[in-house]
Scaffold this active site. Structure first.
Site, PDB file in Angstrom:
ATOM      1  N   SER A 292       0.845  -1.189   0.000  1.00 10.79           N
ATOM      2  CA  SER A 292       0.000   0.000   0.000  1.00 10.79           C
ATOM      3  C   SER A 292       0.877   1.234   0.000  1.00 10.79           C
ATOM      4  O   SER A 292       1.910   1.279   0.685  1.00 10.79           O
ATOM      5  CB  SER A 292      -0.900   0.034   1.237  1.00 10.79           C
ATOM      6  OG  SER A 292      -1.563   1.279   1.336  1.00 10.79           O
TER       7      SER A 292
ATOM      8  N   TYR B 172      -1.099  -1.074  10.229  1.00 11.00           N
ATOM      9  CA  TYR B 172      -1.282  -1.435   8.822  1.00 11.00           C
ATOM     10  C   TYR B 172      -0.021  -1.102   8.021  1.00 11.00           C
ATOM     11  O   TYR B 172       0.477  -1.928   7.249  1.00 11.00           O
ATOM     12  CB  TYR B 172      -2.487  -0.684   8.266  1.00 11.00           C
ATOM     13  CG  TYR B 172      -2.788  -0.946   6.808  1.00 11.00           C
ATOM     14  CD1 TYR B 172      -3.322  -2.164   6.402  1.00 11.00           C
ATOM     15  CD2 TYR B 172      -2.562   0.034   5.848  1.00 11.00           C
ATOM     16  CE1 TYR B 172      -3.614  -2.401   5.070  1.00 11.00           C
ATOM     17  CE2 TYR B 172      -2.850  -0.200   4.514  1.00 11.00           C
ATOM     18  CZ  TYR B 172      -3.383  -1.418   4.122  1.00 11.00           C
ATOM     19  OH  TYR B 172      -3.670  -1.650   2.805  1.00 11.00           O
TER      20      TYR B 172
END
Length: 246
Positions: free
Chosen positions: A141, A154
């Site tokens: 990401s 995350y």
């Protein structure tokens, strides 16, 4: 000629969002696709139905990637049905949007179990069972480099995936197997839209040079390229697919 004819691809977390689109994109390029899901059986069956309706070949396999035995079972099912595995796409992932202060032990552990341990299990099994010349593609990401509040665990998990991928590239290079990362920006998925307020969604959209959120089908052509023989000289790399998000 379709780029992935006679190839078999496993896509973890393939029942929804980016994963579902990747399954359909790989199938459209000729691959036989194993649609992995953890709990969304109906959604996975729908992906398989769409692939088959378009003339492709696919099967759905339940497996929790955070469990080593499940990942072994996933590869077993792929080999039993299609004879071999050429491509692994590590897509399964979870996120909790909380500050580090608010994140519980259980929430942190869940992010790491799926996003890091799950990818590790996939890479380990792939290193044992992927055919020579195979492809491992893992989804990271762009948030990993943006250091946003509420993204701490995350981002940490995605950073770990990138380092694992680089090491795997070195380890499997002698067999002609490549290992790369695709790093999407904010994307219109159920996970992103359903867990964020509109103000935050708008703010993330405005970070992109192209002025919009990504769409799941923005990722498919890049994945197909990395899964094909055309990408044979690319390994150990992070490929941002984020519309210029910074």
């Amino acid at each position: 000629m379709r780029k992935l004819e006679n190839k078999t691809a496993i896509v973890t977390g393939g029942s929804r969002g980016i994963g579902a689109n990747l399954c359909e994109s790989l199938a459209a390029a000729g691959a036989r696709v194993v649609v992995n899901y953890a709990s969304s059986e109906d959604a996975a069956a729908e992906v398989v139905s769409r692939i088959e309706a378009a003339g492709g070949k696919a099967m759905a396999v339940q497996a929790d990637v955070s469990k080593s035995a499940d990942v072994t079972k996933l590869f077993d099912a792929a080999e039993e049905k299609f004879g071999k595995v050429d491509i692994l796409v590590n897509n399964a992932g979870v996120v909790h949007y909380k500050t580090i202060q608010e994140t519980t032990d259980e929430e942190f552990a869940r992010v790491m179990q799926v996003n890091v341990t799950g990818v590790f299990h996939g890479m380990r099994e792939a290193s044992r069972r992927l055919v020579d010349g195979g492809k491992v593609i893992s989804i990271s990401s762009s948030a990993a480099l943006m250091f946003l509040p509420t993204y701490g665990p995350y981002c940490a998990s995605k950073g770990a995936i990138e380092q694992l991928s680089r090491s795997l590239a070195k380890e499997l290079g002698p067999r002609g197997i490549t290992s790369n990362i695709v790093s999407p920006g904010p994307t219109e998925t159920e996970m992103f839209l359903g867990n964020n307020e509109q103000e935050k969604i708008d703010r993330m959209r405005n970070l992109a040079a192209l002025g919009r959120l990504g769409k799941p089908d923005d990722m498919g052509p890049v994945i197909v390229f990395l899964a094909s023989d055309e990408s044979g000289w690319i390994t150990g790399q992070v490929i941002p697919v984020n519309g210029g998000t910074a």
